[in-house]
Design an enzyme around this catalytic site. Structure first.
Site, PDB file in Angstrom:
ATOM      1  CB  THR A   1     -20.947 -25.741 -16.324  1.00 47.32           C
ATOM      2  OG1 THR A   1     -19.964 -26.745 -16.568  1.00 47.32           O
ATOM      3  CG2 THR A   1     -20.552 -24.459 -17.011  1.00 47.32           C
TER       4      THR A   1
ATOM      5  CD  GLU B   1     -21.364 -22.409 -19.936  1.00 48.78           C
ATOM      6  OE1 GLU B   1     -22.429 -22.051 -19.373  1.00 48.78           O
ATOM      7  OE2 GLU B   1     -21.094 -23.598 -20.157  1.00 48.78           O
TER       8      GLU B   1
ATOM      9  CE  LYS C   1     -33.423 -34.375 -35.838  1.00 46.10           C
ATOM     10  NZ  LYS C   1     -32.018 -34.311 -36.198  1.00 46.10           N
TER      11      LYS C   1
ATOM     12  CD1 TRP D   1     -35.999 -31.416 -32.969  1.00 49.64           C
ATOM     13  CD2 TRP D   1     -37.844 -30.280 -33.488  1.00 49.64           C
ATOM     14  NE1 TRP D   1     -36.116 -30.373 -32.102  1.00 49.64           N
ATOM     15  CE2 TRP D   1     -37.237 -29.665 -32.394  1.00 49.64           C
ATOM     16  CE3 TRP D   1     -39.029 -29.748 -34.005  1.00 49.64           C
ATOM     17  CZ2 TRP D   1     -37.765 -28.542 -31.794  1.00 49.64           C
ATOM     18  CZ3 TRP D   1     -39.558 -28.631 -33.395  1.00 49.64           C
ATOM     19  CH2 TRP D   1     -38.923 -28.048 -32.308  1.00 49.64           C
TER      20      TRP D   1
HETATM   21  P1  AMP Z   1     -26.813 -23.303 -16.076  1.00 50.39           P
HETATM   22  O1  AMP Z   1     -25.522 -23.007 -16.747  1.00 50.39           O
HETATM   23  O2  AMP Z   1     -26.723 -24.410 -15.082  1.00 50.39           O
HETATM   24  O3  AMP Z   1     -27.402 -22.079 -15.494  1.00 50.39           O
HETATM   25  O4  AMP Z   1     -27.817 -23.846 -17.165  1.00 50.39           O
HETATM   26  C1  AMP Z   1     -28.026 -23.143 -18.350  1.00 50.39           C
HETATM   27  C2  AMP Z   1     -29.071 -23.858 -19.167  1.00 50.39           C
HETATM   28  O5  AMP Z   1     -30.318 -23.878 -18.483  1.00 50.39           O
HETATM   29  C3  AMP Z   1     -29.374 -23.185 -20.476  1.00 50.39           C
HETATM   30  O6  AMP Z   1     -28.419 -23.489 -21.466  1.00 50.39           O
HETATM   31  C4  AMP Z   1     -30.757 -23.709 -20.787  1.00 50.39           C
HETATM   32  O7  AMP Z   1     -30.693 -24.998 -21.361  1.00 50.39           O
HETATM   33  C5  AMP Z   1     -31.394 -23.828 -19.410  1.00 50.39           C
HETATM   34  N1  AMP Z   1     -32.228 -22.650 -19.129  1.00 50.39           N
HETATM   35  C6  AMP Z   1     -31.912 -21.545 -18.450  1.00 50.39           C
HETATM   36  N2  AMP Z   1     -32.963 -20.698 -18.385  1.00 50.39           N
HETATM   37  C7  AMP Z   1     -33.966 -21.275 -19.072  1.00 50.39           C
HETATM   38  C8  AMP Z   1     -35.312 -20.898 -19.395  1.00 50.39           C
HETATM   39  N3  AMP Z   1     -35.862 -19.755 -18.985  1.00 50.39           N
HETATM   40  N4  AMP Z   1     -36.027 -21.756 -20.144  1.00 50.39           N
HETATM   41  C9  AMP Z   1     -35.522 -22.932 -20.568  1.00 50.39           C
HETATM   42  N5  AMP Z   1     -34.279 -23.341 -20.289  1.00 50.39           N
HETATM   43  C10 AMP Z   1     -33.499 -22.525 -19.549  1.00 50.39           C
END
Ligand code: AMP
Length: 550
Positions: free
Chosen positions: A181, A325, A435, A440
């Site tokens: 990640t 994940e 916040k 919020w």
């Molecule tokens: P990653 O593990 O780098 O792929 O990032 C995952 C995170 O990206 C998620 O927990 C979200 O916060 C964000 N994310 C992924 N897809 C979207 C989406 N379609 N809209 C908004 N946030 C997203």
């Protein structure tokens, strides 16, 4: 007995090789397009597996890649996994010390690296004591002198071997993939994907409520193959027997446009930034999008204006949400049966949400008190998910595992609402929620509204410290040249005041040249927040606007 009926990736390769031997794989490189068939692909995959075995790679060994999207990278996708080893894709855009940590933590055995990234790997390795790597392979047909040793070029590495390979029996519990990640805070954390996780992810995304890929599709993954297996598309496209088009290193909008036109792409996938680039390019240069049926947008929220723009070109947007994940797809925004009678505006609002859980997943949304929130589209909480392709731990990291997982659930860190139809909408990351005076504010909703305004190319909203209200929203806007900044600020203030409570309206609109991005293309809000807090480059005068008194 393991093996014969286990859920592994290899049957997908077998199917493409036997049922679609003449279907093409096309790859853009520095010297033009490479084009071959699944039949040739499959024999090169076997050659590569033979070469890896000769290097001493055995079941359980990790094979790292620092590569862009091309056919050689795709060959590793099936060779490494099908021989029982683990494909560890590394994001080359991460800071060097993160790459050092990742290689060291994973204990990679062989490293495949693109020519343009040899220097990145060399630098990353000087900062670690790692001694597990026995071979470097540069993704080219010749290897120039390098500090990486021993190093060979990919084509010579393959050439020395037969394209016959006896695939071993595999267990579905065996690790097949790995990706870290790209945490915006702290060191990256490793996620391992077993064969069973990647198999079930492939089958779920192949369902009609996922991102189905058929044998008459032409697939263009613009999302990088180093980031969660390009959302699993190379696996699902192979399973479906589709033609695949790999866009090579850092494709510009002009190159994407030309690949879509010349190869007849029907489905493409990428983060919003990619499509913003294409949209901007098409304001001055025509691109024929007539073959393009669907575009998968994820990684960050797809702005509604982008969905409308694709609609106007006859392209359906599949807005998807996922995480490293979970291999990564979790939701896809399809129109649910029963919505046929809803107004066009209602249907569009649903499609703009992150969507419905794909079959096989379960989720719950938990509020601050640990209770599930009602499905009313209003109340929000943290999204928890579980399912066959969701990991239940981080690699060799007990403290992060204890923080993030509970009773088999992954606590996503995303704050969401669920409406009465079951559509999830991400309203923020927990750490990005603003916040203000105890109330919020959704940075994502404000961003979407600002990005839908004429004259705005891109925008992000962050919360900055405020003596009175703890936090206040500030908007960072990338504007085109069509309006003066003062006029645009006045227009945005007026428009947001109409759409949101007055105290949601950002205290300032700062104009910047580009929104800084993380290594996976998400808005790097922390960078802007820190810049804003630490310099007087921005005007921090207190605002007349304020949240409601408590
Ligand atoms: P990653 O593990 O780098 O792929 O990032 C995952 C995170 O990206 C998620 O927990 C979200 O916060 C964000 N994310 C992924 N897809 C979207 C989406 N379609 N809209 C908004 N946030 C997203």
């Amino acid at each position: 007995m393991p093996g014969a009926t286990d859920q592994t990736l290899r049957p997908f390769l077998w199917r493409a090789e036997r049922l679609y031997p003449e279907t093409e794989i096309v790859s853009r490189g520095h010297d033009g397009l490479t084009r071959y068939t699944y039949s040739e692909y499959s024999s090169r995959v076997k050659q590569l597996a033979s070469a890896l075995r000769a290097t001493g790679v055995t079941a359980g060994d990790r094979v790292a890649t620092l590569c862009w999207n091309h056919h050689r990278h795709f060959e590793l996708y099936f060779a490494v996994t099908s021989m029982g080893a683990q494909l560890h894709t590394i994001n080359p855009l991460l800071p060097t010390d993160h790459i050092s940590h990742i290689i060291d933590d994973a204990g990679d055995r062989v490293v495949f690296v693109d020519p343009s990234l040899v220097e990145t790997v060399t630098e990353a390795l000087t900062a670690t004591e790692t001694d597990t790597i026995t071979q470097f392979v540069v993704m080219d047909d010749s290897a120039s002198a390098s500090a990486l040793d021993p190093i060979e070029d990919y084509e010579s590495y393959l050439d020395a071997h037969e394209s016959a390979f006896e695939w071993p029996a595999l267990e579905e519990t065996a690790p097949a993939g790995m990706c870290y990640t790209s945490g915006t805070t702290g060191k990256p954390k490793g996620v391992e994907y077993t064969h069973q996780m990647l198999w079930s992810h492939t089958m779920a995304t192949q369902s009609p409520q996922g991102i189905p890929i058929d044998d008459d599709d032409v697939v263009l993954p613009v999302v990088p193959m180093f980031h969660v297996n390009a959302w699993g598309m190379p696996f699902s496209a192979t399973a479906g027997g589709a033609k695949q088009v790999f866009p090579g290193p850092a494709p510009e909008p002009a190159e994407l446009g030309s690949l879509i036109e010349s190869e007849g792409v029907t489905i493409a996938a990428g983060v919003p930034t990619v499509w913003l680039g294409l949209k901007e390019y098409m304001t001055h240069t025509a691109v024929d999008l007539s073959t393009l049926e669907r575009v998968v947008i994820g990684g960050s929220a797809a702005p509604e204006s982008m969905i409308d723009w694709f609609d106007s070109h006859g392209v359906e947007v599949l807005h998807a949400w996922g995480m490293t994940e979970m291999a990564p797809i979790g939701t896809v925004s399809h129109a649910k049966a029963g919505l046929e009678d809803a107004s066009a505006a209602q249907r569009r609002a649903k499609r703009a949400k992150q969507g419905l859980a794909v079959p096989g997943l379960e989720f719950r949304v938990i509020d601050d008190n640990g209770d599930e929130v009602p499905w009313d589209g209003e109340q929000f909480g943290e999204l928890w998910v579980r399912g066959p392709w969701v990991t239940t731990e981080y690699f060799a990291n007990e403290s992060a595992t204890a923080e993030t997982f509970e009773d088999g659930w992954l606590k996503t860190g995303d704050v969401v609402t669920v409406d009465e139809d079951g559509y999830l909408e991400i309203v923020d990351r927990i750490k990005d929620v603003i916040k203000s005076g105890g109330e919020w504010i959704s940075s994502v909703e404000l961003e979407n509204a600002i990005m839908g305004h004429d004259g705005v190319e891109e925008a992000t909203v962050v919360g900055v410290g405020d003596d009175k209200w703890q936090e206040r929203p500030i908007a960072f806007v990338v504007a085109d040249d069509s309006a003066s900044r003062d006029e645009l600020t006045a227009e945005l203030e007026a428009s947001l005041t109409e759409q949101f409570p007055k105290w949601w309206v950002p205290d300032a609109f700062e104009f910047i040249d580009a929104v800084p991005k993380t290594a996976t293309g998400k808005f790097a809000k922390r960078v802007l927040r820190e810049q804003y807090d630490s310099t007087d480059q921005f005007d921090t005068s207190p605002s007349a606007k304020a949240p409601p008194e408590e």
